[in-house]
Design a protein around this motif. Structure first.
Motif, short mmCIF file in Angstrom:
data_model
loop_
_atom_site.label_atom_id
_atom_site.label_comp_id
_atom_site.label_asym_id
_atom_site.label_seq_id
_atom_site.Cartn_x
_atom_site.Cartn_y
_atom_site.Cartn_z
N ARG A 13 0.83 -1.20 0.00
CA ARG A 13 0.00 0.00 0.00
C ARG A 13 0.87 1.26 0.00
O ARG A 13 1.79 1.38 0.80
CB ARG A 13 -0.95 -0.01 1.20
N GLY A 14 0.56 2.15 -0.90
CA GLY A 14 1.28 3.42 -0.95
C GLY A 14 2.60 3.35 -1.68
O GLY A 14 3.35 4.33 -1.68
N LEU A 63 -9.59 -4.20 3.01
CA LEU A 63 -9.74 -3.50 1.73
C LEU A 63 -9.99 -2.02 1.99
O LEU A 63 -10.80 -1.67 2.84
CB LEU A 63 -10.93 -4.09 0.95
N VAL A 64 -9.28 -1.18 1.26
CA VAL A 64 -9.50 0.26 1.35
C VAL A 64 -9.79 0.79 -0.06
O VAL A 64 -9.01 0.57 -0.99
CB VAL A 64 -8.26 0.99 1.94
N THR A 83 -3.18 11.70 -1.22
CA THR A 83 -2.49 10.68 -0.44
C THR A 83 -3.39 9.49 -0.16
O THR A 83 -2.95 8.34 -0.23
CB THR A 83 -1.97 11.29 0.89
N SER A 84 -4.67 9.76 0.11
CA SER A 84 -5.58 8.65 0.39
C SER A 84 -5.71 7.74 -0.83
O SER A 84 -5.72 6.51 -0.70
CB SER A 84 -6.96 9.17 0.79
N ASN A 100 -10.07 13.12 2.45
CA ASN A 100 -8.70 12.62 2.41
C ASN A 100 -8.39 11.99 3.76
O ASN A 100 -7.59 12.49 4.53
CB ASN A 100 -7.78 13.81 2.09
N ALA A 101 -9.09 10.89 4.03
CA ALA A 101 -9.11 10.30 5.37
C ALA A 101 -7.73 9.86 5.84
O ALA A 101 -7.47 9.81 7.03
CB ALA A 101 -10.06 9.11 5.40
#
Lengths: 1211, 498
Positions: free
Chosen positions: A136-137, A745-746, A755-756, A695-696
């Protein structure tokens, strides 16, 4: 025509078409920006050859009354840059999914036919799961198609409901008012599913808890035009021209009409430029200044002379005349609880006698009970909930005595707290003795206690009081505050005199404009209360041009009643799952593990008694709050709420009530647990997270690095130990290793890669604000604005309404195999504001240890049962359900029927219907249809509904109110109407301002002018808060608590420090070039700033640390690291740094040598959540939960960081 | 008397909130193309500060504007002696260092980065070279940087203040900044027009808008050097210079220029001024201390029958003259005398005027305790107790004449005192009236100033005269034919070197 021709003839000027051609356009469409800026500006979007080319403000607002300047134009530098996004290289044009997850999914789907089982197989494989989480990211996105992602999401949802329970599916989307249907889309999906909506207004720390504390109101404020009515304005923590950009002109214009403007900011903030006087108060210490102002007002306007208009206001609208018991503690007395009406023989038999209170009637010389208390609101007999000063039994007039000073039986030495010295002082308070069933007790008035608290001596009452304004040792004198604020005593006295004099001469036209600069401090409620007291004392609340104008967040959803029904699927279900986000994040992303006792940094009265909630760990108070029904917490139980219902039925439960009883028994026997008691067990984890319109993971993620670690399971730059809390928590199960990667899952819906999006598993292409139909309102003005499609959604994007609709459809498609029949879902929720639960808990209950019975809705959470049919998700989503008509419309405790209009919609020849289970319902398949429903059924936009609302309120209050709806009955708005012109809301019982006929909206004029109570315990504005927790915390009276010290707050325990490193207080106020993180990444804003969001610091501090303007700096603490450039200026005070909220970590961010050369983070990499525990109390008057209304907030101003010059630049 | 018309402007700096909405409204519409990235027809500067391009006010460096030499006016940049040797190389031309290197980001990398072990970013890249770059300057680099030893302290206008005063501007007691939005001043004596070897620049007869003919421009860039306000920019893509066009396509259709329309602070006013073109040369040559009055004299009274006659003689319609009479700019500049031109000593006779900002009162600090410098009984501080050296403001807006600045600020404050007395009453009316009298004004005028400052609608702020397009077109083409054909045709982009 020489005047045209003489210099250059028109013929040789035909080249001028060069620019005329550019100006030419094909279409102009009205829309606005859904961005939580509070602007709600009306814009014209220019379309040329099918492409949006630019935007300019529309200028057709209806004018306001009298001498108020026009609103035009509304819109700012950020809004006008929005068109950049539509065709930019950061636009999300297609669905994207991370490659590692897609590969796992494709492999699973090739083996397993059923998508739900395929998802189950991935989740069962711990290594595979951890593997895609770790990616992730870190890049690796692949373009995919809608079918693939919809199927994957639907499978993940159904799997989660089946395996763990539906309340593990959660969603975060902030601030509905900015695009309320887009919010409603996801919320409706979640609530139909049984999932959970996270709150935002409190999490953003936009909610001012002082507002519910004092007025029982989330927030209700002046529209900006009403600033023009003010004759003295104090601005604190609100950078008007920077953050209230479209409204600031009212202040500059008011100045030219003779208004005085005083600005309180630690730095020479942009707004200081507008001021008559700039007061450079030390950051976070404004409360001390205001406490001293109140000292002066009490002394000069209440002792030296009696100001009749102020005194009258106290009697009619505040709790000042109410009687308070004094309690003996050791050899001293402390203020206790309000004296209850049922302690007096005259009122013994009163229904809810514990919830009615007493004033000393000067005519009869005894305690009398007027009306308007919570007890009157919730009693069977209606019509007594009003502020008329009449006896609630006999109807006789009451003339309340404010003070016992002249008729006292005795003066008792009462103890008051002095938190600056962490000590106490004793001051003489006049008392009367009153007979009660417990015998004679000493009572005083709230008003008398105020004199004691503020240290203002009166004739005969001088013992322990301040000698004079120069008495430095006495708390709350002008001299006392100097060392705290850095401001001279003369300034305090002068300000207080001008303030009170202005109010006296103008009938309360004193306004405080306040914002995040104050509201984001840990003790924000106290700073707010201190300032509000200055307005209550001067009769400035509930007046045009007066009051507390708090602007942080676009919280005002004007059409609340019908919107709430649609958004939370109340048209289908009777119960909802709405989560208080600050507590949720504090618990679930394990930030509680990183701190010890809150008393380490929160100064409290000493000698707390056993059982006091003013000691220990915040987490333990949170557990108490959930058990007692004060705050919600999801997932509810360590068991599936579907499974429990099924089990109860198997065990013989025949009705919903019996199912509930079954679960209560299990809880009592500790066979079922609240997840808050063991949040790190995998049965407690949230699993599937939808993020839309926000943008959590970055801009609002206080403790961002902990989000990455515990929610996402990817890299993190936090270095703090996760075992700090080990020996401090008592009521929570301790796991030595904190879980990483709770989320399966996101999913992020977005038009840009923020960013989110970068850290999510799936990015869905969302329509922009120029590509969809929606509604937008704000508290800055009283108009209703649309979002409209200037062009259709570009590329493969869809509106949020259509995305969640498609997801519902896919779930309904996959559901028959896994949920062939309707299932029952046990629901648990807190004791709610504006319900009878306001009179639930006179004392703090304790059912777990058997002291009290566990009674849902009384001593513990409310419980009920909802039936879910996953095969009907889609049909229900697109139909306005029957409850909409059956239950009528509700908000803020008002109610009106609308079944006849629901029928009208069904029979309307031009409107569509949907049939669900044989019932014909109005269609809301399209967002525009939903918009028309919202506008038609809301009291602010349909005069018939407004009339019905006031009619109902007349019955409740017994005072005439229908005149307020005069002239509006025939007003109706449609979506097309507001597209053609912004329409102004009319008076409505849902709101406390009265904006009809062009009157500027000012809060609480409805109450003050019409004797309608505030929605508080006493129906009055509260100086005094007598909940046990407030007494324990020493916050029963307005007070001052010092800022949390950097050493005790725990930001720098694991962070090394050498000589070249500088420690600074780290502030993240709202900035100039972005609205939160939006706009801040576009070329326009980046070019007009410095290509980044810099680290602002003082020039002398910079010199000390060897930093020059535009040097790269590495800013760090235990939580993470930020690398950006320095902006060096004397306008920032020494010891302070500012990084304007909120940069993305996606743009040009270098690596951090301090963190192993990993990519540095964003502004929230340096923050962490700490909750103020007394804001968790509940079940008591205004201390009752409502979503985004009550509970601790996500404050972060007390943070400290170290800064050094970046030794090596590397990307 | 040669009566001409100028669409003129007033910016009320006390109302300016420094938001830059104006800048972006303009950029979106006019300078969003290749070659125009760095052009800001409208920009907003923080003052004290160095501005854009950096230190543009320093004419020792840039040689913009006019000078009087031997009784004649001549351009500083291109006097005949300097013109020929420098025709291919102009040393006073601002370079990219004085502007900035425009940049963007590699946004696509956020989608396209392969899986890795760290988070990808969008690097900053130059719009000129496409290569990664370090950002060291921008068009608004010292935004809000009051109290900056590098920027604020190097404001050219601080030349008149002492070193001690300059230092104090970094101290709590004196620290201050305000905003200075700038567009082309559409001067009466434009240096840019005079400097163009190709004759590509001209001043429109009907409204005085100064334009660069995009067909005629030959890239000499003399206008860039000659304009002392640096409001002419060279487009490196088309090879033409461009500048603010006062949104003539909008004005011609009765709409305020985009920067005026979008001004959220509501600081902007626009309207016609009539002036005597015969006297431009004479006024532009006046000694510096006579310039302000000289320019005011040049502006004619639109109610004066002689002026009306002259206007009519020059072809102005009755309606047009009525617009001149209703012009808010006329009131601010000529009647109330509270709007002043920027740097009139550059002698271009700018037709944009500024109402100076009222700023917070000075303070003092003793033992780390701050105190505002006002008397306990004063509601408002005196106009000259505010946080900015008067000499500094006078250098910006009054050609160095402190008295002119005092006059303006005193009157602005007096209006506030009067309105306070009227609406609150904690200042006695007698005191207020005395304050008005001291400020050379009276109740009636104060009320008028208040209304135009606080309450005006769009229509009152922007009094846009009819620009008679049909008449202009008729000079070379039948307007009905124009109606039938307007907009047809292919768009051909101007090529470099045309």
């Amino acid at each position: 025509m020489s005047w045209i021709q003489d210099i250059v003839s028109p013929k040789t000027r035909d080249w001028e078409e060069f620019y005329r051609n550019r100006w030419a356009h094909d279409r102009v469409v009205r829309s606005t920006h859904g961005v939580n800026c509070t602007g709600s500006c009306t814009w014209n979007i220019y379309v040329k050859q099918g492409i949006v080319t630019w935007e300019l403000q529309a200028t057709d607002h209806l004018e306001l009354e009298g001498e108020i300047p026009p609103y035009e134009p509304r819109g700012c530098q950020r809004g006008i840059s929005y068109s950049w996004y539509l065709y930019s290289p950061m636009r999300v044009k297609y669905p994207y999914i991370r490659g590692s997850l897609l590969d796992a999914w494709t492999a699973a789907r090739s083996r397993i036919q059923d998508p739900v089982e395929a998802w189950a197989s991935i989740q069962a494989d711990a290594k595979l799961r951890a593997g895609y989480q770790a990616c992730r990211g870190k890049g690796g996105f692949r373009r995919t198609d809608w079918e693939t992602v919809l199927e994957l999401m639907a499978a993940a949802n159904l799997y989660t409901a089946k395996k763990w329970g539906p309340d593990r599916v959660i969603g975060f989307s902030p601030i509905p008012a900015m695009s309320m249907l887009s919010y409603a889309a996801g919320a409706r999906f979640l609530q139909l599913f049984g999932g959970v909506n996270l709150s935002f207004y409190d999490w953003y720390c936009d909610l001012p808890p002082a507002s519910p504390e004092i007025w029982g109101e989330q927030t209700d404020v002046n529209e900006s035009a009403d600033w023009y009515n003010a004759k003295m304005i104090a601005v604190m923590g609100s950078n008007l021209n920077m953050t209230r950009t479209p409204d600031a002109h009212f202040v500059t214009e008011a100045k030219h009409n003779g208004t005085k403007l005083v600005v309180f900011t630690p730095d020479f903030a942009q707004v200081s430029k507008l001021a008559d006087e700039w007061i450079p108060v030390h950051q976070g210490q404004d409360g001390a200044f205001w406490m001293a102002v109140n000292h002066v007002i009490l002394k000069e306007w209440y002792v030296d002379k009696k100001t009749d208009s102020f005194l009258d206001y106290q009697k009619r609208t505040t709790d000042n005349p109410l009687l308070v018991r004094l309690e003996k503690e050791g050899d001293t007395w402390r203020p206790g609880r309000l004296l209850r009406a049922n302690t007096q023989d005259a009122y013994k038999g009163e229904e809810h006698g514990d919830w009615k209170f007493l004033m000393w009637d000067s005519k009869t010389g005894r305690p009398r009970m007027p009306m308007g208390f919570a007890g009157h609101r919730w009693q069977k007999k209606k019509g007594q909930w009003n502020l008329l000063l009449k006896d609630g039994v006999t109807g006789e007039d009451i003339d309340p005595l404010l003070s016992f000073a002249e008729i006292k039986d005795e003066a008792l030495s009462v103890q008051f707290d002095d938190f600056t010295k962490a000590g106490t002082c004793n001051r003489d308070i006049p008392v009367k003795y009153v007979d009660t069933p417990e015998g004679k007790v000493p009572v005083t008035t709230v008003f008398d206690l105020l004199f004691g608290q503020f240290g203002v001596a009166r004739p005969g009452l001088t013992k322990g009081y301040a000698a004079n304004y120069d008495d430095k040792e006495a708390v709350y004198t002008p001299a006392w505050q100097e060392i705290l604020t850095g401001i001279s005593r003369e300034n305090v006295v002068k300000f207080a005199r001008q303030w009170a004099r202005t109010a006296e001469l103008t009938g309360g036209k004193c306004t405080v404009i306040i914002g995040a600069g104050i509201n984001h401090w840990y003790h924000n409620n106290l700073i707010y209360r201190a300032a509000i007291v200055s307005m209550m004392l001067t009769g400035s609340v509930g007046k045009n041009g007066g009051g507390m104008a708090h602007y942080v967040g676009q919280e005002k959803l004007a059409m609340g009643e019908p919107w709430g029904a649609i958004a939370f699927a109340r048209d289908w279900n009777n119960a909802v799952r709405l989560q208080q986000a600050p507590v949720w994040h504090y618990v679930h992303c394990d930030q509680w593990r990183y701190e010890k006792h809150f008393s380490d940094y929160h100064v409290l009265p000493k000698n707390q008694k056993p059982g006091s909630l003013a000691q220990g760990h915040t987490m333990d108070v949170a557990v108490t709050a959930v058990r007692n029904g004060w705050l919600p917490f999801f997932p509810q139980y360590n068991r599936s709420s579907l499974e429990l219902a099924q089990e109860a039925e198997k065990a013989g439960a025949k009705s919903d009530q019996e199912i509930v009883k079954y679960v209560v028994d299990k809880l009592k026997k500790k066979e079922v647990q609240f997840t808050v008691e063991d949040p790190d067990a995998e049965t407690s984890w949230p699993r599937v997270w939808y993020i839309w319109r926000g943008n959590a993971l970055m801009s609002s993620a206080k403790g961002h690095e902990y989000f990455l670690k515990h929610y996402l399971g990817t890299h993190s730059n936090a270095i703090a130990s996760e075992a700090v809390a080990k020996d401090s928590v008592k009521m929570v199960k301790w796991w030595d290793t904190a879980p990483r990667g709770k989320m399966d899952l996101v999913v992020d819906l977005n038009f840009r890669v923020d960013t989110s999006a970068l850290y999510s598993d799936i990015i869905l292409p969302a329509a922009t604000w120029y590509e969809k139909a929606d509604l937008n309102t704000t508290d800055m003005h009283a108009y209703v604005n649309p979002l409209s499609a200037a062009v259709p959604p570009c590329w493969e994007s869809k509106s949020d309404w259509d995305i969640f609709k498609a997801l519902c459809k896919k779930i309904a498609e996959l559901a028959p195999k896994h949920f062939p029949n309707p299932v029952k879902d046990v629901m648990s929720g807190p004791l709610m504001h504006d319900t009878e639960a306001e009179v639930a808990q006179v004392n703090i209950p304790d059912w777990l240890d058997g002291k009290d019975e566990p009674v849902p809705g009384k001593t513990m959470p409310n419980m009920s049962v909802v039936v879910r049919d996953y095969t009907k998700m889609y049909q229900r989503y697109i139909a306005l359900g029957p409850n909409f008509a059956a239950k009528g419309m509700h908000a803020h405790g008002t109610h009106y029927e609308c079944a006849d209009h629901y029928e009208k919609f069904i029979k309307h020849p031009k409107k569509r219907v949907v049939e669900v289970d044989g019932k014909v319902c109005p269609s809301i398949e399209d967002a525009e249809e939903a918009a028309d429903v919202v506008l038609h059924f809301a009291s602010v936009s349909n005069g018939e509904m407004a009339c019905r609302g006031y009619e109902d309120m007349e019955k409740r209050t017994g005072v005439p109110l229908m005149h307020l709806a005069e002239g509006s009955r025939n007003v109706e708005m449609t979506y097309k109407d507001i597209q053609s012109q912004p329409r102004r809301q009319h008076n409505s019982a849902m709101w406390s301002g009265l904006p009809s006929n062009g009157r500027a909206y000012a809060p609480f004029v409805y109450n003050v002018e019409n004797n309608v109570p505030f929605r508080t315990l006493t129906g009055r504005q509260h100086y005094y808060l007598d909940h046990h927790m407030y007494l324990q915390y020493g916050e029963h009276l307005p007070t001052f608590k010092p800022k949390c010290s950097p050493t005790s707050y725990g930001d720098l325990v694991y962070t090394g420090k050498d000589d070249k490193v500088l420690m600074l207080n780290y502030l993240t106020p709202h900035g100039k070039w972005h609205i939160h993180s939006t706009y801040g990444d576009n070329e326009r804003m980046m070019t007009l700033s410095r290509g980044c969001e810099p680290f602002w610091m003082n020039h002398l501090d910079a010199e000390k640390a060897g930093i020059k303007d535009n040097d790269w700096v590495e800013v760090h603490n235990d939580h993470g690291v930020l690398v950006t450039r320095a902006a060096v200026s004397a306008r920032i005070p020494p010891g302070v740094s500012i990084v304007y909220h909120s940069p993305e970590r996606t743009l040009n961010v270098p690596k951090s040598p301090l963190r192993g050369n990993k990519r540095a983070g964003g502004h929230n990499s340096l923050t962490r959540t700490r909750l103020k525990p007394n804001l968790m109390c509940g079940g008591y008057g205004q201390f009752t939960f409502y979503f985004n209304y009550w509970g601790p907030t996500g404050c972060n101003r007390d943070t400290h960081v170290l800064v050094r010059k970046l030794p090596k630049l590397e990307y | 008397m040669d009566v001409r018309a100028q669409v003129s402007m007033v910016f009320h700096l006390d109302k300016c909130i420094g938001c830059h909405t104006c800048s972006i409204a303009c950029k979106n519409i006019w300078t969003d193309r290749r070659g125009t990235e760095y052009m800001w027809f409208n920009n907003v500067e923080t003052k004290p500060g160095t501005g854009y391009p950096t230190q543009w006010e320093n004419q020792d460096k840039y040689k913009g504007g006019w000078e009087v030499s031997g009784g004649t006016l001549r351009l500083k940049s291109t006097s005949k002696a300097k013109y020929l040797p420098n025709i291919f190389h102009n040393p006073t031309m601002p370079t990219m260092d004085d502007y900035y290197e425009p940049w963007t980001y590699r946004y696509q990398d956020l989608f396209n980065s392969p899986p890795g072990d760290d988070q990808p970013i969008a690097r900053a890249v130059s719009m000129v070279t496409g290569e990664p770059m370090e950002i060291k300057a921008g068009p608004n680099w010292d935004d809000d940087l009051g109290g900056s030893p590098i920027y604020a302290s190097n404001d050219v206008n601080l030349s008149a203040v002492t070193e001690q005063q300059r230092q104090q501007l970094n101290a709590l007691e004196r620290l201050v900044f305000f905003y200075f939005p700038r567009i082309c001043n559409h001067c009466l004596n434009p240096a840019c027009v005079a400097s163009c070897p190709s004759g590509a620049l001209y001043k429109r007869g009907e409204d005085g808008i100064v334009l660069i003919n995009q067909k005629r421009c030959r890239a000499w860039r003399s206008c860039v050097s000659a304009c002392p306000y640096k409001k002419s920019y060279y487009n490196w893509n088309t090879g033409k210079s461009e500048k603010c066009l006062l949104c003539y396509p909008r004005l011609e259709t009765g709409q305020a220029p985009a920067c005026f329309h979008s001004c959220v602070g509501r600081i902007r006013y626009l309207g016609v001024l009539l002036y005597d073109a015969d006297r431009i040369n004479e006024v532009a040559k006046l000694p510096q201390d006579k310039l302000i009055d000289g320019q005011r004299d040049l502006i004619l009274d639109p109610f004066d029958p002689k002026v009306i006659e002259g206007a009519k003689k020059n072809g102005m319609t009755d309606e047009f003259i009525q617009f001149a009479q209703r012009s808010p700019v006329y009131k601010f500049v000529k009647v109330w005398k509270i709007a002043l031109p920027p740097h009139l000593e550059f002698r271009t006779l700018p037709m944009l005027f500024y109402v100076p900002a009222l700023l917070p009162v000075l303070g003092s600090t003793e033992n780390d305790i701050y105190k505002s410098n006002t008397k306990p009984e004063d509601i408002f501080h005196k106009f000259n107790e505010m946080r900015v050296p008067m000499e500094y403001l006078a250098n910006l807006f009054a050609a160095g004449d402190v008295n002119k600045m005092n006059y303006t600020l005193r009157k602005l404050m007096a209006v506030r005192v009067f309105k306070r007395a009227q609406t609150v009453g904690d200042i006695p009316m007698a005191t207020a009236l005395e304050t008005l009298a001291q400020a050379d004004t009276n109740e009636k005028e104060a009320e008028a100033i208040y209304r135009m400052t606080a309450l005006p609608t769009f229509a009152q702020r922007f009094v846009i005269p009819p620009l008679a397009r049909e008449v202009a077109i008729e000079a070379y083409k039948d307007p009905q034919e124009h109606k039938k054909e307007a907009g047809f045709g292919f768009t051909i982009e101007p090529k470099r070197g045309l």
